[in-house]
Design a protein around this motif. Structure first.
Motif, PDB file in Angstrom:
ATOM      1  N   HIS A  98      52.954  42.888  31.175  1.00  0.00           N
ATOM      2  CA  HIS A  98      53.316  42.555  32.554  1.00  0.00           C
ATOM      3  C   HIS A  98      52.448  41.372  32.977  1.00  0.00           C
ATOM      4  CE1 HIS A  98      55.745  46.213  33.187  1.00  0.00           C
ATOM      5  NE2 HIS A  98      54.808  46.835  32.478  1.00  0.00           N
ATOM      6  N   ALA A  99      52.899  40.152  32.678  1.00  0.00           N
ATOM      7  CA  ALA A  99      52.064  38.965  32.838  1.00  0.00           C
ATOM      8  C   ALA A  99      51.573  38.755  34.263  1.00  0.00           C
ATOM      9  CB  ALA A  99      52.829  37.728  32.368  1.00  0.00           C
ATOM     10  N   MET A 100      52.377  39.170  35.248  1.00  0.00           N
ATOM     11  CA  MET A 100      52.010  38.940  36.647  1.00  0.00           C
ATOM     12  C   MET A 100      51.193  40.083  37.241  1.00  0.00           C
ATOM     13  SD  MET A 100      53.297  35.970  37.238  1.00  0.00           S
ATOM     14  CE  MET A 100      53.029  35.908  39.003  1.00  0.00           C
ATOM     15  N   LEU A 101      50.972  41.146  36.480  1.00  0.00           N
ATOM     16  CA  LEU A 101      50.378  42.353  37.051  1.00  0.00           C
ATOM     17  C   LEU A 101      49.081  42.752  36.369  1.00  0.00           C
ATOM     18  CD1 LEU A 101      53.658  44.474  37.398  1.00  0.00           C
ATOM     19  CD2 LEU A 101      52.562  43.033  39.129  1.00  0.00           C
ATOM     20  N   ILE A 102      48.410  41.818  35.711  1.00  0.00           N
ATOM     21  CA  ILE A 102      47.169  42.151  35.008  1.00  0.00           C
ATOM     22  C   ILE A 102      45.965  42.089  35.941  1.00  0.00           C
ATOM     23  CG2 ILE A 102      45.649  41.572  33.087  1.00  0.00           C
ATOM     24  CD1 ILE A 102      48.387  42.615  32.245  1.00  0.00           C
ATOM     25  N   ARG A 103      45.802  40.982  36.629  1.00  0.00           N
ATOM     26  CA  ARG A 103      44.564  40.775  37.391  1.00  0.00           C
ATOM     27  C   ARG A 103      44.598  41.223  38.850  1.00  0.00           C
ATOM     28  NH1 ARG A 103      41.534  35.287  35.227  1.00  0.00           N
ATOM     29  NH2 ARG A 103      41.807  35.688  32.996  1.00  0.00           N
ATOM     30  N   PRO A 104      45.735  41.170  39.547  1.00  0.00           N
ATOM     31  CA  PRO A 104      45.685  41.607  40.950  1.00  0.00           C
ATOM     32  C   PRO A 104      45.555  43.121  41.070  1.00  0.00           C
ATOM     33  CG  PRO A 104      47.937  41.105  40.332  1.00  0.00           C
ATOM     34  CD  PRO A 104      47.082  40.703  39.166  1.00  0.00           C
ATOM     35  N   THR A 105      45.129  43.577  42.222  1.00  0.00           N
ATOM     36  CA  THR A 105      45.180  45.007  42.523  1.00  0.00           C
ATOM     37  C   THR A 105      46.628  45.384  42.824  1.00  0.00           C
ATOM     38  OG1 THR A 105      44.885  44.671  44.889  1.00  0.00           O
ATOM     39  CG2 THR A 105      42.874  44.889  43.547  1.00  0.00           C
ATOM     40  N   PRO A 106      46.963  46.680  42.786  1.00  0.00           N
ATOM     41  CA  PRO A 106      48.336  47.058  43.131  1.00  0.00           C
ATOM     42  C   PRO A 106      48.763  46.544  44.504  1.00  0.00           C
ATOM     43  CG  PRO A 106      47.200  48.904  42.111  1.00  0.00           C
ATOM     44  CD  PRO A 106      46.168  47.834  42.324  1.00  0.00           C
ATOM     45  N   ALA A 107      47.869  46.645  45.485  1.00  0.00           N
ATOM     46  CA  ALA A 107      48.221  46.182  46.835  1.00  0.00           C
ATOM     47  C   ALA A 107      48.428  44.678  46.865  1.00  0.00           C
ATOM     48  CB  ALA A 107      47.132  46.594  47.825  1.00  0.00           C
ATOM     49  N   ALA A 108      47.552  43.934  46.163  1.00  0.00           N
ATOM     50  CA  ALA A 108      47.664  42.480  46.171  1.00  0.00           C
ATOM     51  C   ALA A 108      48.902  42.007  45.423  1.00  0.00           C
ATOM     52  CB  ALA A 108      46.414  41.857  45.557  1.00  0.00           C
ATOM     53  N   ALA A 109      49.308  42.754  44.401  1.00  0.00           N
ATOM     54  CA  ALA A 109      50.488  42.363  43.635  1.00  0.00           C
ATOM     55  C   ALA A 109      51.731  42.364  44.509  1.00  0.00           C
ATOM     56  CB  ALA A 109      50.678  43.314  42.455  1.00  0.00           C
ATOM     57  N   ILE A 110      51.775  43.282  45.485  1.00  0.00           N
ATOM     58  CA  ILE A 110      52.942  43.393  46.359  1.00  0.00           C
ATOM     59  C   ILE A 110      52.772  42.601  47.647  1.00  0.00           C
ATOM     60  CG2 ILE A 110      54.332  45.007  47.714  1.00  0.00           C
ATOM     61  CD1 ILE A 110      53.722  47.119  45.580  1.00  0.00           C
ATOM     62  N   ALA A 111      51.593  42.730  48.253  1.00  0.00           N
ATOM     63  CA  ALA A 111      51.402  42.156  49.582  1.00  0.00           C
ATOM     64  C   ALA A 111      50.516  40.920  49.596  1.00  0.00           C
ATOM     65  CB  ALA A 111      50.811  43.211  50.511  1.00  0.00           C
ATOM     66  N   GLY A 112      49.943  40.544  48.437  1.00  0.00           N
ATOM     67  CA  GLY A 112      49.024  39.415  48.406  1.00  0.00           C
ATOM     68  C   GLY A 112      49.729  38.074  48.434  1.00  0.00           C
ATOM     69  N   ASP A 113      48.925  37.028  48.448  1.00  0.00           N
ATOM     70  CA  ASP A 113      49.443  35.664  48.481  1.00  0.00           C
ATOM     71  C   ASP A 113      50.092  35.325  47.143  1.00  0.00           C
ATOM     72  OD1 ASP A 113      49.330  32.874  49.882  1.00  0.00           O
ATOM     73  OD2 ASP A 113      48.604  32.539  47.842  1.00  0.00           O
TER      74      ASP A 113
END
Length: 463
Positions: A98-113
């Motif tokens: 999951h290339a886009m989901l490695i480094r952000p937190t779960p919350a940031a992945a959905i609601a982050g910039d």
């Protein structure tokens, strides 16, 4: 301005910083360019033994010639690398990433910039390549822009076989909405999760067709459905069978009309059996299947994409949480499922399924090496090279990188690693890629070279 354009601009910024990192090459294609590896022993991606000392000529992005005798090129190679008897092997392939989901937190992945998340993903993509993983099959997330930036040479990273947004149902695995987002109005305003392309909710065959076709329109090489409950989703019980039969068949029909296939997240026998009945070609996970279901997978020739999930992924979930309880239910089935795979000689792919943890991603090679609980080192390495390459080819004409991957043979795409040691004897070498992968080549371009010949070293450039 399109999001693809935004990603490309952001990736240029990331690449400027990354180009200063030792050993990286913002490699540029040169028509007719040739690289000659001399005196290497080859692990071809299939065999359990190494070749005798050989020479390998790369021209453009393919392996042109392999010979135990000296190779004389028509023109002097642009780079000559003396392997010194070291092992040349295919680049590694992670079939569940999951290339886009490695480094952000779960919350940031959905609601982050979105811009920041794309910069994180670009940096992680470069790290992924420098771990020796030259290809990943992305099974959920908005990776289309990242893939484009990598393919155009804006940022260094692996080949990406993208699924786009995973397709789920209301309260299915991948539905990360809050209860405040309910009730859902079909055809209404999309939630943030859907707007950024992380997951799409589809609650009828017609909606499924639309969402599948949208991913194909954006360049999906395969489609990912969530056929049953999952660990990370708060509202999807593990035992739940989510899609109905007609909904799943709609997805399979839409994908097959485009010449590709559907991969389905499924743990339980019921979810797996329904997916197979609908025509799904690859089951992801399958950790709670029974013997009869494993036998069915073998009889139907369906792929099983397995992951030797490390214990840290389970213990990292908060005690007392819904997610931890579901992980405790799933984890004991991992070993049993590998035993089924061996018992019935299933077509078994390998991947990691790392989420929201840069630290775990850095252990990508160690997760592969952990397969020696069930397989020999040669069998484990074959799974992450030639076998995974066969799975990628299942995407047919939707394959974004036509050509053979995962093997060292004439005519294959030139994704190669030069290893300081013999990984068939000591698979732990792949746990320390910074030290042990002396050369990393992707698509015929050298992205890392620690061998002494200055002529073969990647150039340091800045933009």
């Amino acid at each position: 301005m399109s999001w693809h354009r935004v990603v490309k601009i952001l990736a240029v910024v990331a690449s400027t910083a990354l180009s200063l990192t030792a050993g990286l090459l913002p490699a540029q294609a040169q028509q007719g360019a040739a690289v000659l590896f001399q005196n290497v022993r080859i692990f071809d991606g299939r065999s359990d033994t190494l070749s005798a000392s050989s020479n390998v000529l790369i021209r453009d992005n393919k392996i042109e010639k392999i010979s135990p005798a000296a190779i004389t090129a028509d023109a002097a190679p642009t780079a000559v690398i003396d392997g010194g008897g070291r092992v040349l092997m295919p680049g590694l392939i992670d079939a569940h990433w999951h290339a886009m989901l490695i480094r952000p937190t779960p919350a940031a992945a959905i609601a982050g910039d979105v811009g920041y998340n794309n910069l994180l993903a670009a940096a992680e993509a470069t790290d992924t390549l420098m771990r020796g993983f030259t290809t990943v099959r992305d099974v959920g997330g908005p990776a289309f822009g990242l893939k484009q930036a990598i393919d155009e040479g804006v940022v260094a990273g692996p080949r990406i076989y993208p699924s786009g947004a995973m397709i789920t149902v209301t309260s299915g695995h991948g539905d990360f909405r809050q209860l405040s987002d309910l009730p859902r109005t079909i055809g209404g305003v999309l939630t943030r999760m859907e707007q950024i392309g992380g997951a799409m909710v589809a609650d009828s065959p017609d909606e499924v067709r639309v969402r599948v076709r949208e991913q194909l329109m954006q360049g999906a090489s395969q489609i990912k459905l969530t056929a049953g409950g999952g660990v990370s989703s708060p509202f999807s019980p593990i035992d739940a069978v989510t899609f109905t039969g007609p909904e799943m068949r709609a997805a399979v029909e839409a994908a097959e009309n485009w010449g590709t296939y559907v991969a389905a997240h499924a743990f339980t026998s019921a979810a797996i059996q329904q997916a197979i009945a609908a025509g799904v070609k690859c089951i992801e996970h399958g950790f709670l299947m029974d013997d009869a279901t494993a036998k069915l997978i073998a009889e139907k020739g369906v792929w099983l994409s397995l992951q030797p999930l490390p214990e840290e992924m389970r213990t990292g979930l908060p005690e007392g949480s819904v997610q931890r309880a579901k992980a405790d239910e799933v984890w004991p089935g991992i070993g049993r499922t590998y035993e089924f795979a061996k018992k019935y000689k299933l077509k078994t792919a390998w991947g990691t399924d790392v989420l929201f943890s840069r630290a775990l991603a850095q252990r990508q090679g160690a997760i592969l090496a952990s397969l020696v609980r069930w397989y020999t080192p040669a069998e484990a390495l074959a799974m992450a090279t030639a076998t995974n390459g066969e799975l990628l080819a299942l995407s047919g004409k939707r394959n974004p990188y036509p050509g053979k991957l995962g093997v060292v043979e004439e005519g294959a795409l030139a994704d190669l690693l030069l290893v300081d040691g013999n990984p068939i004897e000591n698979i732990k070498l792949i746990e320390d890629p910074a030290k042990n992968f002396l050369v990393i080549m992707k698509d015929g371009k050298i992205h890392k070279n620690l061998v002494g010949d200055d002529k073969a070293k990647p150039e340091q450039t800045s933009r």
